[in-house]
Scaffold this motif. Structure first.
Motif, PDB file in Angstrom:
ATOM      1  N   GLU A 141       0.824  -1.207   0.000  1.00  0.00           N
ATOM      2  CA  GLU A 141       0.000   0.000   0.000  1.00  0.00           C
ATOM      3  C   GLU A 141       0.863   1.264   0.000  1.00  0.00           C
ATOM      4  O   GLU A 141       0.526   2.253  -0.665  1.00  0.00           O
ATOM      5  CB  GLU A 141      -0.945  -0.004   1.206  1.00  0.00           C
ATOM      6  N   LYS A 142       1.967   1.251   0.722  1.00  0.00           N
ATOM      7  CA  LYS A 142       2.867   2.414   0.756  1.00  0.00           C
ATOM      8  C   LYS A 142       3.459   2.677  -0.623  1.00  0.00           C
ATOM      9  O   LYS A 142       3.544   3.822  -1.062  1.00  0.00           O
ATOM     10  CB  LYS A 142       3.997   2.179   1.761  1.00  0.00           C
ATOM     11  N   ILE A 143       3.852   1.595  -1.309  1.00  0.00           N
ATOM     12  CA  ILE A 143       4.439   1.742  -2.649  1.00  0.00           C
ATOM     13  C   ILE A 143       3.400   2.286  -3.619  1.00  0.00           C
ATOM     14  O   ILE A 143       3.695   3.171  -4.439  1.00  0.00           O
ATOM     15  CB  ILE A 143       5.005   0.393  -3.143  1.00  0.00           C
ATOM     16  N   GLN A 144       2.196   1.778  -3.540  1.00  0.00           N
ATOM     17  CA  GLN A 144       1.143   2.245  -4.448  1.00  0.00           C
ATOM     18  C   GLN A 144       0.838   3.726  -4.252  1.00  0.00           C
ATOM     19  O   GLN A 144       0.410   4.402  -5.193  1.00  0.00           O
ATOM     20  CB  GLN A 144      -0.132   1.420  -4.237  1.00  0.00           C
ATOM     21  N   ALA A 145       1.078   4.221  -3.053  1.00  0.00           N
ATOM     22  CA  ALA A 145       0.792   5.628  -2.760  1.00  0.00           C
ATOM     23  C   ALA A 145       1.926   6.557  -3.184  1.00  0.00           C
ATOM     24  O   ALA A 145       1.756   7.773  -3.175  1.00  0.00           O
ATOM     25  CB  ALA A 145       0.515   5.800  -1.263  1.00  0.00           C
ATOM     26  N   MET A 146       3.078   6.001  -3.578  1.00  0.00           N
ATOM     27  CA  MET A 146       4.234   6.825  -3.932  1.00  0.00           C
ATOM     28  C   MET A 146       4.163   7.288  -5.379  1.00  0.00           C
ATOM     29  O   MET A 146       3.937   6.487  -6.295  1.00  0.00           O
ATOM     30  CB  MET A 146       5.547   6.054  -3.704  1.00  0.00           C
ATOM     31  N   GLU A 147       4.386   8.558  -5.579  1.00  0.00           N
ATOM     32  CA  GLU A 147       4.395   9.122  -6.924  1.00  0.00           C
ATOM     33  C   GLU A 147       5.683   8.735  -7.654  1.00  0.00           C
ATOM     34  O   GLU A 147       6.763   8.720  -7.066  1.00  0.00           O
ATOM     35  CB  GLU A 147       4.295  10.650  -6.840  1.00  0.00           C
ATOM     36  N   ASP A 148       5.551   8.381  -8.933  1.00  0.00           N
ATOM     37  CA  ASP A 148       6.686   8.070  -9.805  1.00  0.00           C
ATOM     38  C   ASP A 148       7.416   6.787  -9.413  1.00  0.00           C
ATOM     39  O   ASP A 148       8.587   6.604  -9.738  1.00  0.00           O
ATOM     40  CB  ASP A 148       7.681   9.238  -9.855  1.00  0.00           C
ATOM     41  N   VAL A 149       6.745   5.907  -8.702  1.00  0.00           N
ATOM     42  CA  VAL A 149       7.269   4.570  -8.401  1.00  0.00           C
ATOM     43  C   VAL A 149       6.261   3.558  -8.910  1.00  0.00           C
ATOM     44  O   VAL A 149       5.058   3.701  -8.690  1.00  0.00           O
ATOM     45  CB  VAL A 149       7.526   4.375  -6.893  1.00  0.00           C
ATOM     46  N   HIS A 150       6.744   2.532  -9.605  1.00  0.00           N
ATOM     47  CA  HIS A 150       5.856   1.590 -10.283  1.00  0.00           C
ATOM     48  C   HIS A 150       6.160   0.160  -9.853  1.00  0.00           C
ATOM     49  O   HIS A 150       7.322  -0.263  -9.849  1.00  0.00           O
ATOM     50  CB  HIS A 150       6.011   1.715 -11.801  1.00  0.00           C
ATOM     51  N   LEU A 151       5.127  -0.568  -9.513  1.00  0.00           N
ATOM     52  CA  LEU A 151       5.231  -1.982  -9.154  1.00  0.00           C
ATOM     53  C   LEU A 151       5.165  -2.805 -10.440  1.00  0.00           C
ATOM     54  O   LEU A 151       4.161  -2.761 -11.154  1.00  0.00           O
ATOM     55  CB  LEU A 151       4.093  -2.357  -8.208  1.00  0.00           C
ATOM     56  N   ILE A 152       6.246  -3.542 -10.751  1.00  0.00           N
ATOM     57  CA  ILE A 152       6.287  -4.256 -12.042  1.00  0.00           C
ATOM     58  C   ILE A 152       6.307  -5.777 -11.904  1.00  0.00           C
ATOM     59  O   ILE A 152       6.225  -6.484 -12.910  1.00  0.00           O
ATOM     60  CB  ILE A 152       7.506  -3.813 -12.874  1.00  0.00           C
ATOM     61  N   GLY A 153       6.400  -6.307 -10.689  1.00  0.00           N
ATOM     62  CA  GLY A 153       6.445  -7.757 -10.546  1.00  0.00           C
ATOM     63  C   GLY A 153       6.781  -8.174  -9.134  1.00  0.00           C
ATOM     64  O   GLY A 153       6.655  -7.394  -8.186  1.00  0.00           O
ATOM     65  N   HIS A 154       7.241  -9.432  -8.986  1.00  0.00           N
ATOM     66  CA  HIS A 154       7.572  -9.942  -7.657  1.00  0.00           C
ATOM     67  C   HIS A 154       8.694 -10.971  -7.744  1.00  0.00           C
ATOM     68  O   HIS A 154       8.972 -11.536  -8.808  1.00  0.00           O
ATOM     69  CB  HIS A 154       6.341 -10.544  -6.973  1.00  0.00           C
ATOM     70  N   ILE A 155       9.326 -11.201  -6.617  1.00  0.00           N
ATOM     71  CA  ILE A 155      10.413 -12.180  -6.505  1.00  0.00           C
ATOM     72  C   ILE A 155       9.826 -13.568  -6.284  1.00  0.00           C
ATOM     73  O   ILE A 155       8.836 -13.734  -5.557  1.00  0.00           O
ATOM     74  CB  ILE A 155      11.361 -11.799  -5.352  1.00  0.00           C
ATOM     75  N   THR A 156      10.438 -14.571  -6.910  1.00  0.00           N
ATOM     76  CA  THR A 156       9.968 -15.954  -6.815  1.00  0.00           C
ATOM     77  C   THR A 156      11.101 -16.878  -6.364  1.00  0.00           C
ATOM     78  O   THR A 156      12.233 -16.438  -6.139  1.00  0.00           O
ATOM     79  CB  THR A 156       9.446 -16.438  -8.178  1.00  0.00           C
ATOM     80  N   LYS A 157      10.801 -18.146  -6.266  1.00  0.00           N
ATOM     81  CA  LYS A 157      11.818 -19.152  -5.953  1.00  0.00           C
ATOM     82  C   LYS A 157      12.827 -19.228  -7.111  1.00  0.00           C
ATOM     83  O   LYS A 157      12.461 -19.038  -8.271  1.00  0.00           O
ATOM     84  CB  LYS A 157      11.173 -20.521  -5.749  1.00  0.00           C
ATOM     85  N   PRO A 158      14.078 -19.541  -6.814  1.00  0.00           N
ATOM     86  CA  PRO A 158      15.101 -19.544  -7.871  1.00  0.00           C
ATOM     87  C   PRO A 158      14.815 -20.525  -8.995  1.00  0.00           C
ATOM     88  O   PRO A 158      15.137 -20.260 -10.156  1.00  0.00           O
ATOM     89  CB  PRO A 158      16.383 -19.903  -7.122  1.00  0.00           C
ATOM     90  N   GLU A 159      14.191 -21.665  -8.666  1.00  0.00           N
ATOM     91  CA  GLU A 159      13.942 -22.676  -9.698  1.00  0.00           C
ATOM     92  C   GLU A 159      12.901 -22.217 -10.722  1.00  0.00           C
ATOM     93  O   GLU A 159      12.772 -22.823 -11.804  1.00  0.00           O
ATOM     94  CB  GLU A 159      13.506 -24.007  -9.073  1.00  0.00           C
ATOM     95  N   LEU A 160      12.154 -21.151 -10.433  1.00  0.00           N
ATOM     96  CA  LEU A 160      11.162 -20.641 -11.373  1.00  0.00           C
ATOM     97  C   LEU A 160      11.770 -19.702 -12.408  1.00  0.00           C
ATOM     98  O   LEU A 160      11.102 -19.303 -13.368  1.00  0.00           O
ATOM     99  CB  LEU A 160      10.034 -19.943 -10.619  1.00  0.00           C
ATOM    100  N   GLY A 161      13.037 -19.326 -12.215  1.00  0.00           N
ATOM    101  CA  GLY A 161      13.745 -18.530 -13.194  1.00  0.00           C
ATOM    102  C   GLY A 161      13.331 -17.063 -13.201  1.00  0.00           C
ATOM    103  O   GLY A 161      12.532 -16.613 -12.381  1.00  0.00           O
ATOM    104  N   CYS A 162      13.893 -16.329 -14.168  1.00  0.00           N
ATOM    105  CA  CYS A 162      13.591 -14.907 -14.336  1.00  0.00           C
ATOM    106  C   CYS A 162      12.699 -14.769 -15.560  1.00  0.00           C
ATOM    107  O   CYS A 162      13.153 -14.989 -16.690  1.00  0.00           O
ATOM    108  CB  CYS A 162      14.880 -14.103 -14.512  1.00  0.00           C
ATOM    109  N   MET A 163      11.449 -14.384 -15.336  1.00  0.00           N
ATOM    110  CA  MET A 163      10.463 -14.453 -16.403  1.00  0.00           C
ATOM    111  C   MET A 163       9.775 -13.110 -16.645  1.00  0.00           C
ATOM    112  O   MET A 163       9.549 -12.319 -15.728  1.00  0.00           O
ATOM    113  CB  MET A 163       9.386 -15.493 -16.055  1.00  0.00           C
TER     114      MET A 163
END
Length: 354
Positions: A312-334
């Motif tokens: 919620e804090k990030i969503q309220a910040m101007e000029d900051v964008h949520l683009i994804g999330h961190i996963t387990k290493p075996e799921l790779g970078c997608m």
């Protein structure tokens, strides 16, 4: 004025004689064998960048004042990316005889403009001659509280992935400048072949029409280190778990974080922030917009991860964008495309040694 008339120490004195220190940690700046710095209760951060003419910049389309500004900002950006505050700058320059004293004054004017913006002291450096054009080496010294430094290796599963600003504009600015440079030299070559003196005189005064594309040029020629984002994160009581500045491209930087944090990631194409001028330029050049945003580089925006509880804090910040999330290493970078397909991220950002 020829630099040889002043000599090394005369040039240094001319460029730095009115510099006044701004930080308590600067005990002594320019004027002796070493600068003297004092950091009694904080960690010292040190970063260095080298910029070479013909590799990192082209004086066909960047003037020396902008080059000085950019040279400083790319170093300040590294300190901000660690959660620190830049305090001092050491500037070393190797230059050929084609540069004058006035050229170096313009370069230093840009340096000082950037340093004044963030309260940074220029405390020393070196000057020497070069047979291969202009070379710039800048070291930035900063400070951060022991518990306030943010490394690349702290991202954890379920953390949110965020970026500041927008991506791809600096790369589009570079493509625009390179295109106009190519067109210009083609016209010069044609005029020379025809021995057309009038055409050559006209080309000497030639200025490309960049109307409607000013933002792209600004992002390439005058980047801004995002210290403002660091200040806002502190005000919001958000502590990033990992952070980098985006110098070589989003995909490259994100894979650095994942490798050092031993994790994977999923980012969403629809969430990557892109400016309208960037999109228009990519279409004009028939380039894939997402590829440009992922791999362009030189945006100097901040890429960082935060705990999911800060959503919620990030969503309220101007000029900051949520683009994804961190996963387990075996799921790779997608990368998840707009139509829901998964593609593996590849580090295709700029490689200066390629």
């Amino acid at each position: 004025m020829e630099i040889a008339k002043l000599g090394e120490f005369g040039l240094i004195d001319r460029l730095t004689n009115d510099i006044k220190t701004k930080n308590e940690s600067t005990k002594y700046g320019v004027g002796d064998d070493c600068a003297v710095l004092h950091y009694p209760q904080s960690e010292v951060l040190v970063t260095t960048d080298m910029l070479m003419e013909g590799v990192h910049f082209d004086l066909t389309y960047i003037d020396l004042q902008h080059l000085g500004y950019k040279s400083a900002m790319v170093n300040l950006s590294d300190v901000f990316a660690m959660g620190g505050a830049p305090r001092q700058l050491v500037v070393s320059i190797a230059l050929s005889k084609r540069f004058t004293v006035e050229d170096m004054e313009q370069f230093y004017a840009g340096l000082r403009l950037a340093c004044d913006k963030w309260g940074v002291d220029i405390v020393g450096g070196d000057t020497t001659s070069s047979f291969t054009g202009l070379a710039i080496s800048i070291t930035c010294i900063g400070e951060a509280p022991v518990d306030g430094i943010v490394y690349r290796n702290g991202a954890r599963e379920t953390d949110l992935i965020c970026v500041s600003g927008d991506l791809g504009a600096a790369y589009m600015g570079l493509q625009l400048l390179e295109r106009e440079k190519t067109v210009y030299y083609q016209q010069v070559d044609e005029a020379r072949k025809k021995n057309d003196s009038k055409a050559l005189e006209a080309l000497a005064q030639f200025q490309p029409d960049f109307s409607g594309k000013e933002y792209l040029l600004q992002r390439q020629l005058k980047p801004e280190a995002r210290g403002d984002i660091i200040e806002r994160l502190r005000e919001a009581n958000i502590r990033p778990t990992a952070m980098m500045d985006i110098s070589d491209g989003l995909s490259s930087e994100l894979m650095h974080i994942c490798k050092q944090s031993h994790c994977g990631c999923r980012i969403f194409e629809k969430n990557i922030p892109i400016d309208y001028q960037t999109a228009v330029m990519a279409e004009e050049l028939n380039m894939n917009l997402t590829t440009c945003a992922l791999n362009g580089g030189e945006d100097y925006e901040l890429l960082f991860t935060v705990p999911i509880g800060d959503h919620e804090k990030i969503q309220a910040m101007e000029d900051v964008h949520l683009i994804g999330h961190i996963t387990k290493p075996e799921l790779g970078c997608m990368l998840v495309t707009r139509d829901g397909q998964d593609f593996e991220l590849k580090a295709q950002g700029w490689n200066p040694l390629s």
